[in-house]
Motif scaffolding. Structure first.
Motif, PDB file in Angstrom:
ATOM      1  N   SER A  78     -34.936  -7.914  42.909  1.00 33.17           N
ATOM      2  CA  SER A  78     -34.297  -7.491  41.664  1.00 33.17           C
ATOM      3  C   SER A  78     -35.308  -6.816  40.737  1.00 33.17           C
ATOM      4  CB  SER A  78     -33.720  -8.726  40.951  1.00 33.17           C
ATOM      5  OG  SER A  78     -33.414  -8.402  39.615  1.00 33.17           O
ATOM      6  N   ARG A 145     -28.801  -8.256  43.612  1.00 34.33           N
ATOM      7  CA  ARG A 145     -29.663  -9.247  42.960  1.00 34.33           C
ATOM      8  C   ARG A 145     -29.801  -8.927  41.471  1.00 34.33           C
ATOM      9  NH1 ARG A 145     -34.001  -9.557  47.974  1.00 34.33           N
ATOM     10  NH2 ARG A 145     -33.301 -11.547  48.832  1.00 34.33           N
ATOM     11  N   ALA A 148     -26.634  -9.986  39.765  1.00 32.80           N
ATOM     12  CA  ALA A 148     -26.604 -11.454  39.658  1.00 32.80           C
ATOM     13  C   ALA A 148     -27.503 -11.908  38.512  1.00 32.80           C
ATOM     14  CB  ALA A 148     -27.062 -12.082  40.968  1.00 32.80           C
ATOM     15  N   ASP A 149     -28.697 -11.319  38.418  1.00 32.10           N
ATOM     16  CA  ASP A 149     -29.628 -11.713  37.351  1.00 32.10           C
ATOM     17  C   ASP A 149     -29.082 -11.379  35.972  1.00 32.10           C
ATOM     18  OD1 ASP A 149     -31.395 -12.674  39.168  1.00 32.10           O
ATOM     19  OD2 ASP A 149     -32.760 -10.951  39.105  1.00 32.10           O
ATOM     20  N   GLU A 173     -27.969 -16.118  51.357  1.00 36.12           N
ATOM     21  CA  GLU A 173     -28.170 -15.819  49.925  1.00 36.12           C
ATOM     22  C   GLU A 173     -26.934 -15.127  49.340  1.00 36.12           C
ATOM     23  OE1 GLU A 173     -31.759 -13.722  48.884  1.00 36.12           O
ATOM     24  OE2 GLU A 173     -30.932 -13.124  46.945  1.00 36.12           O
ATOM     25  N   LEU A 174     -26.376 -14.171  50.078  1.00 34.61           N
ATOM     26  CA  LEU A 174     -25.190 -13.471  49.566  1.00 34.61           C
ATOM     27  C   LEU A 174     -24.026 -14.441  49.396  1.00 34.61           C
ATOM     28  CD1 LEU A 174     -25.505 -10.111  51.516  1.00 34.61           C
ATOM     29  CD2 LEU A 174     -25.397 -10.345  49.024  1.00 34.61           C
ATOM     30  N   LEU A 177     -24.618 -16.327  46.266  1.00 41.63           N
ATOM     31  CA  LEU A 177     -24.347 -15.469  45.100  1.00 41.63           C
ATOM     32  C   LEU A 177     -22.847 -15.306  44.878  1.00 41.63           C
ATOM     33  CD1 LEU A 177     -26.989 -12.584  45.389  1.00 41.63           C
ATOM     34  CD2 LEU A 177     -26.992 -14.537  43.838  1.00 41.63           C
ATOM     35  N   ARG A 180     -21.115 -17.921  42.862  1.00 40.28           N
ATOM     36  CA  ARG A 180     -21.220 -17.943  41.397  1.00 40.28           C
ATOM     37  C   ARG A 180     -20.866 -16.609  40.745  1.00 40.28           C
ATOM     38  NH1 ARG A 180     -26.298 -16.067  39.459  1.00 40.28           N
ATOM     39  NH2 ARG A 180     -27.967 -16.153  40.975  1.00 40.28           N
ATOM     40  N   MET A 181     -20.806 -15.494  41.521  1.00 40.59           N
ATOM     41  CA  MET A 181     -20.386 -14.209  40.938  1.00 40.59           C
ATOM     42  C   MET A 181     -18.928 -13.990  41.340  1.00 40.59           C
ATOM     43  SD  MET A 181     -23.706 -11.936  41.938  1.00 40.59           S
ATOM     44  CE  MET A 181     -23.176 -10.346  41.296  1.00 40.59           C
TER      45      MET A 181
END
Ligand SMILES: Cc1cc2nc3c(=O)[nH]c(=O)nc-3n(C[C@H](O)[C@H](O)[C@H](O)COP(=O)(O)OP(=O)(O)OC[C@H]3O[C@@H](n4cnc5c(N)ncnc54)[C@H](O)[C@@H]3O)c2cc1C
Ligand code: FES
Length: 359
Positions: A78, A145, A148-149, A173-174, A177, A180-181
């Motif tokens: 990111s 990323r 997400a950040d 990881e995706l 993510l 939560r996204m």
């Protein structure tokens, strides 16, 4: 009570990586992503902050066998994490630099590096369809990323295609993510089911039927695509057929063999000169038009020529010109002393006469 403390969030210029003068990175972490992909995290040896846009890349020039070898690698981390960049590299069979990085680059080692460069940037508003094939996931991973950040509302459909389930990158990881996204939807698409025959989802290649089913509003999205040349050719054609306007379709090529066909001259238009280009070692002779780069024509005709950026940046395609003259428009991938010694970059050179090349 008043205080005299001045608070500033802006770093001093001397604390920031300067693309004009800074040219070394130190490796601070290496880890495996899959059986043939590793991520390398690199920082400025002086601890400078590195600013870049998601989608940009760095040029690395490790010295291997007493030669400099330039290759580009997209940043996968990111841009909101500025103390270090991560690149994610797939081993290429017979490839010099990807295998060298996998076998040699360890924490503590420094590497000549320049960047960030590149214009594959996310439009800042709207809905997205991110399409990635294989290691082409890296620039779009940086974008996800970043989103997400930022913790802002998003609408992203992320399709990642790979050879088999074992080759799909950043799967865990995706998935984390996407939990939560709320606006992130994922589709992993292995071509074959080798290594995981009980794969629960779809498999195969991207198609018009698949994309119109899973992303019915594709025409209203910004498409960001990166992957092998045939994957991108399919994505480009399908997007156009499904009504995506050309200005909303953006792609990044890792492969200099992506070649645009030149249209045949129309009536009344001056006929463009063609020249004979001979590849001495491979004993091949091609007709190359004065409008075509030597690399594009060589790739199309099956001549073996290493390449990476296709833009005169990295120096990967550097070759000795035995005879003839070219119009070369490079971006720093070759030094004047190399030009004086008879070298040129076929990716950004058009012939001005017949050529003989030592390849
Ligand atoms: C903008 C950009 C971003 C990129 N980002 C990434 C990324 O994020 N991750 C990633 O993994 N890759 C990325 N790449 C690709 C990367 O730059 C390299 O091209 C890739 O790692 C292969 O390099 P190599 O040195 O291992 O292979 P090379 O040595 O360049 O070889 C490539 C292929 O050509 C063959 N070959 C080499 N030399 C010859 C010769 N003389 N004659 C015939 N055949 C030959 C090799 O066998 C091999 O199959 C990116 C490329 C670009 C342009
Ligand atoms: S491929 Fe990068 S300079 Fe030619």
């Amino acid at each position: 009570m008043a205080t005299d403390i001045a608070v500033t969030s802006e770093p001093r210029t001397s604390d920031c990586w300067d693309p004009e003068t800074d040219n070394r990175l130190v490796c601070i972490d290496v880890h495996d992503e899959t059986h043939d992909v590793k991520s390398f995290t690199l920082a400025s040896p002086q601890g400078k902050r590195i600013s870049f846009e998601a989608g940009q890349y760095f040029l690395f020039e490790p010295e291997i066998d007493a030669e400099e070898n330039g290759r580009c690698y997209s940043i996968s981390s990111s841009p909101l994490r500025t103390n270090a960049i991560t690149v994610t590299v797939k081993r290429v069979a017979g490839g010099k630099v990807s295998n060298w990085l996998h076998d040699n680059l360890k924490p503590g080692m420094e590497l000549p590096a320049s960047g960030p460069m590149g214009k594959f940037n996310r439009p800042k508003a709207g809905k997205y369809l991110m399409l990635s094939g294989g290691s082409g996931i890296t620039p779009v991973m940086a974008m996800v990323r970043e989103l997400a950040d930022k913790a802002e509302p998003v609408d992203v459909f992320f399709l990642h295609a790979g050879r088999s389930p074992l080759d799909l990158l950043f799967r865990e990881e995706l998935s984390v993510l996407a939990r939560r996204m709320k606006g992130l939807r994922l589709l992993f698409l292995p071509e074959v089911l080798t290594g995981d025959p009980s794969w629960p989802g779809l498999n195969g290649r991207i198609s018009k039927a698949l994309l119109s089913l899973v992303v019915p509003d594709i025409a209203a999205r910004n498409i960001l695509c990166c992957g092998p040349a045939p994957f991108m050719a399919a994505a480009r054609a399908i997007s156009a057929e499904l009504g995506v306007p050309p200005e909303r379709y953006l792609e990044e090529s890792f492969d200099a063999a992506v070649i645009e066909d030149l249209p045949a001259p129309s009536e009344g238009q001056a006929v463009v000169a063609t020249y004979k280009v001979q590849f001495a070692k491979q004993q091949k002779v091609l007709e190359v038009s004065a409008e075509q780069t030597v690399l594009a024509c060589a790739k199309k005709m099956g001549v073996r020529l290493p390449s990476s950026c296709a833009n005169g940046i990295c120096g990967t395609c550097k070759s000795k010109l035995v005879s003839g003259a070219v119009d070369m428009k490079h971006e720093g991938g070759i030094r004047q002393r190399e030009i004086d010694a008879g070298f040129f970059l076929p990716c950004c050179s058009r012939p001005l006469s017949d050529l003989v090349i030592d390849r």
